[in-house]
Enzyme design. Structure first.
Site, PDB file in Angstrom:
ATOM      1  N   ASP A  90     -39.093 -16.854  34.810  1.00 17.33           N
ATOM      2  CA  ASP A  90     -38.114 -15.769  34.796  1.00 17.33           C
ATOM      3  C   ASP A  90     -38.831 -14.427  34.586  1.00 17.33           C
ATOM      4  O   ASP A  90     -39.984 -14.262  34.993  1.00 17.33           O
ATOM      5  CB  ASP A  90     -37.054 -16.053  33.720  1.00 17.33           C
ATOM      6  CG  ASP A  90     -35.688 -15.496  34.064  1.00 17.33           C
ATOM      7  OD1 ASP A  90     -35.480 -14.280  33.895  1.00 17.33           O
ATOM      8  OD2 ASP A  90     -34.811 -16.280  34.501  1.00 17.33           O
ATOM      9  N   ASP A  91     -38.181 -13.482  33.973  1.00 15.88           N
ATOM     10  CA  ASP A  91     -38.683 -12.117  33.841  1.00 15.88           C
ATOM     11  C   ASP A  91     -39.972 -12.064  33.014  1.00 15.88           C
ATOM     12  O   ASP A  91     -40.325 -13.010  32.317  1.00 15.88           O
ATOM     13  CB  ASP A  91     -37.600 -11.263  33.185  1.00 15.88           C
ATOM     14  CG  ASP A  91     -37.712  -9.782  33.518  1.00 15.88           C
ATOM     15  OD1 ASP A  91     -38.731  -9.371  34.103  1.00 15.88           O
ATOM     16  OD2 ASP A  91     -36.759  -9.045  33.197  1.00 15.88           O
ATOM     17  N   LYS A 130     -34.854 -16.018  41.806  1.00 16.90           N
ATOM     18  CA  LYS A 130     -33.692 -15.553  41.048  1.00 16.90           C
ATOM     19  C   LYS A 130     -33.715 -14.029  41.102  1.00 16.90           C
ATOM     20  O   LYS A 130     -34.696 -13.406  40.676  1.00 16.90           O
ATOM     21  CB  LYS A 130     -33.765 -16.041  39.599  1.00 16.90           C
ATOM     22  CG  LYS A 130     -32.661 -15.481  38.707  1.00 16.90           C
ATOM     23  CD  LYS A 130     -32.833 -15.941  37.260  1.00 16.90           C
ATOM     24  CE  LYS A 130     -31.835 -15.244  36.345  1.00 16.90           C
ATOM     25  NZ  LYS A 130     -32.029 -15.633  34.912  1.00 16.90           N
ATOM     26  N   ASP A 185     -31.936 -10.589  40.021  1.00 15.52           N
ATOM     27  CA  ASP A 185     -31.039 -10.047  39.000  1.00 15.52           C
ATOM     28  C   ASP A 185     -30.459  -8.690  39.444  1.00 15.52           C
ATOM     29  O   ASP A 185     -30.709  -8.225  40.559  1.00 15.52           O
ATOM     30  CB  ASP A 185     -31.810  -9.935  37.677  1.00 15.52           C
ATOM     31  CG  ASP A 185     -30.966 -10.337  36.476  1.00 15.52           C
ATOM     32  OD1 ASP A 185     -29.732 -10.210  36.549  1.00 15.52           O
ATOM     33  OD2 ASP A 185     -31.541 -10.788  35.464  1.00 15.52           O
ATOM     34  N   GLU A 222     -25.845 -11.419  40.222  1.00 19.77           N
ATOM     35  CA  GLU A 222     -25.218 -10.110  39.977  1.00 19.77           C
ATOM     36  C   GLU A 222     -24.054 -10.215  39.003  1.00 19.77           C
ATOM     37  O   GLU A 222     -23.238  -9.291  38.898  1.00 19.77           O
ATOM     38  CB  GLU A 222     -24.823  -9.438  41.298  1.00 19.77           C
ATOM     39  CG  GLU A 222     -23.917 -10.211  42.220  1.00 19.77           C
ATOM     40  CD  GLU A 222     -22.440 -10.041  41.875  1.00 19.77           C
ATOM     41  OE1 GLU A 222     -21.830  -9.052  42.265  1.00 19.77           O
ATOM     42  OE2 GLU A 222     -21.894 -10.930  41.194  1.00 19.77           O
ATOM     43  N   TRP A 223     -23.967 -11.362  38.297  1.00 20.07           N
ATOM     44  CA  TRP A 223     -23.082 -11.568  37.146  1.00 20.07           C
ATOM     45  C   TRP A 223     -21.598 -11.622  37.516  1.00 20.07           C
ATOM     46  O   TRP A 223     -20.731 -11.401  36.670  1.00 20.07           O
ATOM     47  CB  TRP A 223     -23.291 -10.499  36.066  1.00 20.07           C
ATOM     48  CG  TRP A 223     -24.703 -10.080  35.870  1.00 20.07           C
ATOM     49  CD1 TRP A 223     -25.814 -10.881  35.803  1.00 20.07           C
ATOM     50  CD2 TRP A 223     -25.198  -8.736  35.734  1.00 20.07           C
ATOM     51  NE1 TRP A 223     -26.936 -10.143  35.612  1.00 20.07           N
ATOM     52  CE2 TRP A 223     -26.599  -8.815  35.578  1.00 20.07           C
ATOM     53  CE3 TRP A 223     -24.586  -7.482  35.717  1.00 20.07           C
ATOM     54  CZ2 TRP A 223     -27.401  -7.690  35.419  1.00 20.07           C
ATOM     55  CZ3 TRP A 223     -25.381  -6.356  35.556  1.00 20.07           C
ATOM     56  CH2 TRP A 223     -26.771  -6.474  35.414  1.00 20.07           C
ATOM     57  N   GLY A 224     -21.291 -11.886  38.784  1.00 17.20           N
ATOM     58  CA  GLY A 224     -19.896 -11.971  39.200  1.00 17.20           C
ATOM     59  C   GLY A 224     -19.197 -10.635  39.331  1.00 17.20           C
ATOM     60  O   GLY A 224     -17.965 -10.589  39.441  1.00 17.20           O
ATOM     61  N   ARG A 275     -24.341 -16.192  40.729  1.00 15.42           N
ATOM     62  CA  ARG A 275     -23.862 -16.170  39.348  1.00 15.42           C
ATOM     63  C   ARG A 275     -22.419 -15.690  39.322  1.00 15.42           C
ATOM     64  O   ARG A 275     -22.063 -14.724  39.994  1.00 15.42           O
ATOM     65  CB  ARG A 275     -24.741 -15.271  38.494  1.00 15.42           C
ATOM     66  CG  ARG A 275     -25.956 -15.963  37.926  1.00 15.42           C
ATOM     67  CD  ARG A 275     -25.648 -16.758  36.677  1.00 15.42           C
ATOM     68  NE  ARG A 275     -25.249 -15.861  35.608  1.00 15.42           N
ATOM     69  CZ  ARG A 275     -26.120 -15.171  34.864  1.00 15.42           C
ATOM     70  NH1 ARG A 275     -27.422 -15.283  35.060  1.00 15.42           N
ATOM     71  NH2 ARG A 275     -25.679 -14.385  33.908  1.00 15.42           N
ATOM     72  N   ASP A 303     -24.514 -13.450  31.220  1.00 10.12           N
ATOM     73  CA  ASP A 303     -25.442 -14.457  30.707  1.00 10.12           C
ATOM     74  C   ASP A 303     -24.767 -15.398  29.705  1.00 10.12           C
ATOM     75  O   ASP A 303     -23.978 -14.970  28.858  1.00 10.12           O
ATOM     76  CB  ASP A 303     -26.624 -13.775  30.005  1.00 10.12           C
ATOM     77  CG  ASP A 303     -27.560 -13.103  30.983  1.00 10.12           C
ATOM     78  OD1 ASP A 303     -27.288 -13.145  32.199  1.00 10.12           O
ATOM     79  OD2 ASP A 303     -28.568 -12.533  30.524  1.00 10.12           O
TER      80      ASP A 303
END
Length: 392
Positions: A49-50, A124, A126, A159-161, A177, A181
Site C-alpha cells: 500500500d502507501d 489500488k 486512491d 474513491e470511497w463511494g 470501493r 476506510d
C-alpha cells in the site's frame, strides 16, 4: 481487461502496518503466504500500500524510497513472482497520496508504464489530494494508461463511494470501493455493511463492490465478530484482502481466513452476490445462488443469542427436499422440506449451503446463464415474465 472473473484474494500492508513498511517486511510476508498455507487457499496477491514512493526522476518517472526499498519495486515483484504470487502496488488519483507521498495525477501514462516495467499485477488507486475534477474522469485516465501498457493489471478503484462508482465502475476498473476506510471495530463493520444492501446487484465477474479490506486479526473483534465479518464479505463477493501481520497470524484469524468452504462461496464462478431478504431489529438473512446450490447467511446483529429461522420458499425461492450444510461446523445437517432453524450467537453468523429442491421463479426475476459460444465462456442473463400459467 479480462481480469477479476472472481474476486481477488491476497494480503495488503495498510491495515496493520500503515507506513511502517520496508523491503524485508514484504519478502518475509511473501514467504509466510506460502509457508503458512495462505497461497494454497487462494490468497495470491501480495499488495504494498502507501509509503513506498520516492521522488520523480528528471524524466518524470516515479522512483522508490531508497531508505525503505533500496532494491526497488521490480526486485520485490520478481521475488513475489518467484514464489508464484502476484504483486500489487498503490497510488492516488491526486497530486499526493493519502500519506502525502507523490500521487499520479498528471503522470498517469508514465506511472502506468513504470508499473508494467516493474511487473505489477494489481493497482489500488486512491482519491486523496485531488484537483476536484470528476472521479470517473480521473479514474478513466489511469484505466487507459494501464491498458495501453499491454500488461494485465487488476485495477482497484478507491474513491470511497463518493460518486456512486457501482454505477460506472464496471466500465472503468475491476473493483470499486463503496465506503470510507474500514476500522477494526464492530461499529465500523456494521456501518459499512448497511451501505451494501442496495448495491449487491452491481457485483459480478470482472467487477466487484469493495467494502474495503478485511480487519480479522486486528483490533479487539471477538471470534464471532470476525467470523461474521469474513463470512459476509465472502458472500457479498467482496475482495478478500487480509490485513493482519501475516508473518505471525493470530491463530483465530488464521483459522477463519483458511476456511475453504467460506472461500469457495466467495470464489464461486457464478459470481452472484447475496442479497438481503429479511431484516428485523436484531438480525438479517442474506441469500443468493451458487453455481451448484444456494447460500444463506443468518446474521445476528443483536446483543444476545437469537434463534433464526430460514424459510426455503420465501427466503430462497426453493421448494422440495433441501440438503443443508453448515460451512463453519463443516457438517451436513440433514434434509429439510420447509425451513431450518439455527441458534446464532451475539454478533455471530450461521452460514448454510443448500442443495437440492426446485428453484421457483418469480415474476420479473433475472435468471443468470453461463454457456459456451465459439469456444468462449459467456455470462448472460434473461428476465422471466409470468402471465398466469405461461412463462416468457
Amino acid at each position: 481487461n479480462g481480469l477479476g472473473r472472481t474476486p481477488p484474494m491476497g494480503w495488503n500492508t495498510w491495515n496493520h502496518f500503515q507506513c511502517h513498511v520496508n523491503e524485508q517486511l514484504l519478502k518475509d510476508s511473501a514467504d509466510a503466504m506460502i509457508e503458512l498455507g495462505f497461497f494454497k487457499a487462494g490468497y495470491k496477491y501480495l499488495n504494498l500500500d502507501d509509503c513506498w514512493e520516492g521522488i520523480r526522476d528528471e524524466n518524470g518517472y516515479i522512483t522508490t524510497d531508497p531508505n525503505t526499498f533500496p532494491g526497488g519495486i521490480k526486485a520485490l515483484a520478481d521475488y513475489a513472482h518467484s514464489k508464484g504470487l502476484l504483486f500489487g502496488i498503490y497510488s492516488d488519483a491526486g497530486r499526493l497520496t493519502c500519506a502525502r507521498r507523490l500521487g499520479s495525477l498528471g503522470y498517469e501514462d508514465k506511472d502506468a508504464q513504470r508499473y508494467a516495467e516493474w511487473g505489477i499485477d494489481f493497482l489500488k488507486y486512491d482519491n486523496c489530494h485531488n484537483d476536484g475534477s470528476p472521479e470517473r474522469q480521473r479514474y478513466e485516465k489511469m484505466r487507459d494508461a494501464l491498458n495501453a501498457t499491454g500488461r494485465p493489471i487488476f485495477y482497484s478503484i478507491c474513491e470511497w463511494g463518493k460518486s456512486k462508482p457501482f454505477l460506472w465502475g464496471r466500465e472503468v476498473g475491476n473493483s470499486w470501493r463503496t465506503t470510507n476506510d474500514i476500522r477494526a471495530t464492530w461499529a465500523s463493520i456494521i456501518s459499512i455493511l448497511q451501505k451494501q444492501q442496495m448495491i449487491t446487484a452491481y457485483a459480478g465477474p470482472g467487477g466487484w463492490n469493495d467494502p474495503d479490506m478485511l480487519q480479522i486479526g486486528n483490533g479487539h473483534l471477538t471470534l464471532d465478530e470476525q467470523k461474521s465479518h469474513f463470512s459476509i464479505w465472502a458472500a457479498l463477493k467482496s475482495p478478500l484482502l487480509l490485513g493482519f501481520d501475516i508473518r505471525n497470524p493470530p491463530p483465530d484469524a488464521k483459522e477463519i481466513a483458511l476456511n475453504e468452504e467460506i472461500i469457495a462461496v466467495n470464489q464461486d464462478p457464478l459470481g452472484k452476490s447475496v442479497s438481503i431478504v429479511s431484516r428485523t431489529v436484531f438480525y438479517d438473512i442474506w441469500t443468493g445462488p451458487l453455481v451448484d446450490g444456494y447460500i444463506a447467511v443468518l446474521f445476528n446483529r443483536g446483543e444476545i443469542p437469537r434463534v433464526i429461522t430460514l424459510y426455503f420458499a420465501s427466503h430462497c425461492g426453493l421448494e422440495g427436499e433441501i440438503a443443508v450444510r453448515d460451512l463453519w461446523e463443516h457438517a451436513d445437517k440433514g434434509n429439510f422440506t420447509t425451513s431450518f432453524v439455527s441458534r446464532v450467537p451475539r454478533h455471530g453468523v450461521t452460514v448454510l449451503k443448500l442443495t437440492g429442491g426446485i428453484r421457483v421463479l418469480k415474476h420479473n426475476e433475472p435468471v443468470f446463464l453461463r454457456y459456451v459460444w465459439n469456444d468462449d465462456i459467456v455470462d448472460d442473463q434473461i428476465d422471466i415474465s409470468i402471465n398466469g400459467d405461461k412463462v416468457y
